[in-house]
Write an enzyme that holds these catalytic residues in place. Structure first.
Site, PDB file in Angstrom:
ATOM      1  N   ASP A 207       0.836  -1.190   0.000  1.00  0.00           N
ATOM      2  CA  ASP A 207       0.000   0.000   0.000  1.00  0.00           C
ATOM      3  C   ASP A 207       0.882   1.255   0.000  1.00  0.00           C
ATOM      4  OD1 ASP A 207      -2.741   1.088   0.343  1.00  0.00           O
ATOM      5  OD2 ASP A 207      -1.900   1.884   2.205  1.00  0.00           O
ATOM      6  N   GLU A 237       1.622  -0.464  -4.957  1.00  0.00           N
ATOM      7  CA  GLU A 237       0.530   0.397  -5.417  1.00  0.00           C
ATOM      8  C   GLU A 237       1.137   1.732  -5.855  1.00  0.00           C
ATOM      9  OE1 GLU A 237      -1.796   2.221  -2.446  1.00  0.00           O
ATOM     10  OE2 GLU A 237      -3.377   2.860  -3.814  1.00  0.00           O
ATOM     11  N   ASP A 320     -10.299   0.870  -4.759  1.00  0.00           N
ATOM     12  CA  ASP A 320     -10.032   2.320  -4.727  1.00  0.00           C
ATOM     13  C   ASP A 320     -10.668   3.069  -5.890  1.00  0.00           C
ATOM     14  OD1 ASP A 320      -8.561   2.652  -2.401  1.00  0.00           O
ATOM     15  OD2 ASP A 320      -6.672   2.086  -3.360  1.00  0.00           O
TER      16      ASP A 320
END
Lengths: 479, 479
Positions: A207, A237, A320
């Site tokens: 992340d 990410e 997301d």
């Protein structure tokens, strides 16, 4: 140093699961105050999905052709998305705890499925132990150097008019940022990564790793992970160009949003829902014609070393973003064409849970609806079958994962490209337009083919034009 | 139902350890911001004691005659005393984590030492996961019914002028009170108790168990613990009459502060430091003469079933009180006489760490100073030897643990009592006065004795008077 990425990833089809919303098992005790399964997602409420629920539906994934699962965070966290980590060594009790992850990993492996977990290493939550120690003991805390404290008293739960007193992810005081310059913090985070790799997971999705602006941190992270399992997958990410992290010494790949945007722009060109797209991580998504689309997706393949390109995580959407279908204005054909492209393009395709049965969902948290096991009548069984066929052929034919990528034709709504590998050849013809069209493509070598989606054999003669119905595509495999 | 308590407790000598302050091992990594070992205790600072440090000093305990250790809380907690539990399933990382407890329990057992842990089940901390979920998600939390919330928003870290919005121990918002009416909470707490008994600990000391005003809770607690280990010890922190909990269906015993107070009042009569005593859990401690003292300590033995009396935890002080010596105005003789009494009275003696080498300490947190391993010159080696002799004889002679208790003489500063068991007999003569005195006690049966503290043999003839120096005592064992 030669660049090396895990072999299994190159042939994998991923499936992304948001754990609170995929499936519930009656075997995992639940807290008392849950949302009903299937209610519109609330930012602060749980619906009670768990990991044994995933175990109970692994056959759905195997049947779909999936070979790896990427889980959004599973560790103990006081948030339904679990990005607010409370304990990195404990799977959330509502997910079934560490025991459930043990069962899941073992059952997944028994079916040939890999398991990748989400690692949130940039920040913790306000309840995370060492941060809690600072809240409790203030300037006397033993762990002052674990975070970036500007001054006491801290205001962890105050409103925006009062500064928190510490650094947090994008100023969100719920997510205090680790001080990764502190050796104990580095060792802690690396230790977490090692622990779960030893436990048996097959990789880490990282992340916001760019927020840890420290190449050495990620280089050591990679060394430690690969030292335990050289075939572990490390995928970051990163929404933009990720060259910094993709030189072979940090990540194996990134979540390929650079792929997602043009795919949405081309296949959703006529129906883009700008209202639902704007304000998401996508930024602006312009409608694209085949020419621009072909240029962009060809260029993407040149950004990084080839080993990395083959291991990229190619997604049509995630927790997301709005779901692809919804971003494309609800157009089912846009999703199907995008899936056809995704499954026949270099890099590992990743299916966002529920997309395969036609789930809709706008921006976070709407894109995190519960999987409709409770309402099979809502499933789009045609899309499910379509996705299954493509996922399976992707898994079975190395030309689709490893082959070269060559655009044969790109004009207006029409796109044709070929994949080639050691005598194997696949050709994809896509008509993104609203009327039937014919392809007479030079690169379509004559010979015997099979069209995967219909299953029909096809004898292609020199100079022949091939008709493709509106908003459909053909995947031809040379026999 | 017959009342049954663990056999081993009746013959045990306990040693209470405050984990942050007993001993440090170089093998346990420490946080960066610690107090120096031996500095005056700060309410919010750690000095960095750990469980491997305890392991490294187990021989001190064995040598001292100790057979059981009672630990103040060891679970992950953002407080140096660790009563603010953050995680009931994890030993604090600064103590060495679960691995260190594993080593400790195994090493202790290998030396015949039992291990009792402190269970803080009435309340958690603000960082405890389910409470943190309420802080993070407010009224939408899945765990609302785990605590007693009065209304939102909560103010967990506000000053006293703003109500917290939830119930907490004595209004201390750092310690939110569990809602033990909620079945999930009951199961959680019982599950913790079972887990660590299965891990191998030998009992639970229960912090403020009277605050969980629910006999059924503690009855089930007992059933579950005893079901795993029938000889597990359950000892509650109850400062007053504990009949409600000591009928055989809840606790085996309590921390016997009803014993501590008269002991301090008699042996410390001339030197009581009222300034340090007042405001502690003791309340008022009046100076006592031998008559009142004898009456009180005899009466204590009749409060509860005999099985329980033999298993009581008889302490001279704890982490919650000034050290005995300090409460007695620093008088070393008061501590020694109290130890003589404690070691020869029914119920299991408990030595507060460091008392045996003469440590001083006023009210919390001063009573929690670091053990002076770093400064052996500060040790009172006479007191250490005195305590060792008494602890050892207590362990070796069942008459001292199991025998009847009979006051032979109690007047002014002079006290004599006998313990008898199956032909064995011990007599204790105590002169709490400032001048030498002679005992001519009817109950002093003639015969051959050994005086334990001097080691001297003694031929007692009928009608003979026995001299006892000022502020000393004799422990006579009939040969």
């Amino acid at each position: 140093m030669g660049v090396s990425t895990p072999e299994w990833v190159k042939d994998a089809v991923f499936y992304q699961i948001f754990p609170d919303r995929f499936a519930q098992s009656a075997r995992v005790p639940k807290a008392g105050h849950l949302q009903r399964w299937g209610d519109p997602p609330h930012p602060h409420k749980y619906q009670g999905g768990d990991l044994l629920g995933v175990v109970e539906h692994l056959d759905h994934l195997v049947d779909l052709g999936v070979s790896a699962i990427y889980f959004c965070p599973v560790f103990q966290s006081a948030s339904n998305h679990r990005y607010h980590t409370h304990d990195y060594y404990r799977v959330d009790p509502m997910l079934g705890g560490n025991e459930a992850l043990r069962v899941l990993v073992d059952e997944a492996h028994a079916r040939g499925l890999k398991v990748v977990l989400d690692g949130v290493f940039n920040h913790s939550s306000r309840g995370f132990f060492q941060f809690n120690d600072i809240l409790e003991n203030g300037e006397h805390s033993a762990y002052l150097d674990w975070f970036h404290v500007h001054g006491f008293p801290l205001h962890p739960y105050a409103g925006p008019e009062i500064p928190s007193g510490y650094e947090a992810w994008w100023g969100n005081r719920a997510l205090p940022k680790f001080n990764t310059r502190t050796q104990a913090v580095r060792e802690f985070l690396w230790g977490v990564a090692e622990h779960w790799i030893r436990f048996g997971i097959d990789g880490w999705r990282l992340d916001v790793p760019n927020e840890i602006d420290d190449d050495e941190f990620w280089q050591e992270f990679r060394r430690r992970v690969k030292n335990i399992n050289p075939e572990a997958y490390i995928v970051g990410e990163i929404w933009e160009n990720a060259s910094r992290w993709l030189a072979g010494d940090q990540f194996d790949a990134v979540m390929n949003y650079l792929f997602t945007r043009p795919v949405l722009g081309f296949f959703g060109a006529r129906t883009l829902n700008e209202g639902v797209i704007s304000g998401t991580g996508y930024g602006q998504v312009p409608a694209l014609g085949a020419e621009a689309f072909a240029r962009q997706v060809t260029e993407i393949l040149t950004l990084y070393p080839h080993e990395i390109t083959l291991a990229q995580l190619n997604l049509l959407g995630s927790h997301d973003t709005p779901r692809f279908r919804t971003a494309a204005g609800g157009d089912e054909s846009a999703f199907r064409l995008a899936t056809l492209f995704q499954m026949t393009y270099p890099g590992a395709p990743c299916i966002y849970y529920g997309d395969e049965v036609g789930m809709q969902g706008g921006r976070d948290p709407d894109c995190r609806r519960a999987f409709p096991w409770h309402d099979p009548s809502s499933w789009n069984v045609d899309t499910l079958e379509y996705t299954r066929k493509l996922a399976r052929v992707r898994r079975n034919r190395r030309v689709l994962s490893r082959g070269s990528f060559e655009v044969l034709h790109a004009r207006g709504d029409l796109l044709a490209y070929a994949r080639s590998l050691e005598g194997e050849r696949a050709v994809v013809l896509i008509n993104a337009g609203l009327e039937a069209a014919s392809f007479a493509v030079a690169g379509l070598e004559p010979g015997r083919y099979r069209e995967v989606l219909s299953g029909a054999p096809l004898e292609l003669r020199a100079g022949e034009a091939l008709p493709v119905a509106a908003r459909t595509g053909l995947l031809l495999l040379r026999e």
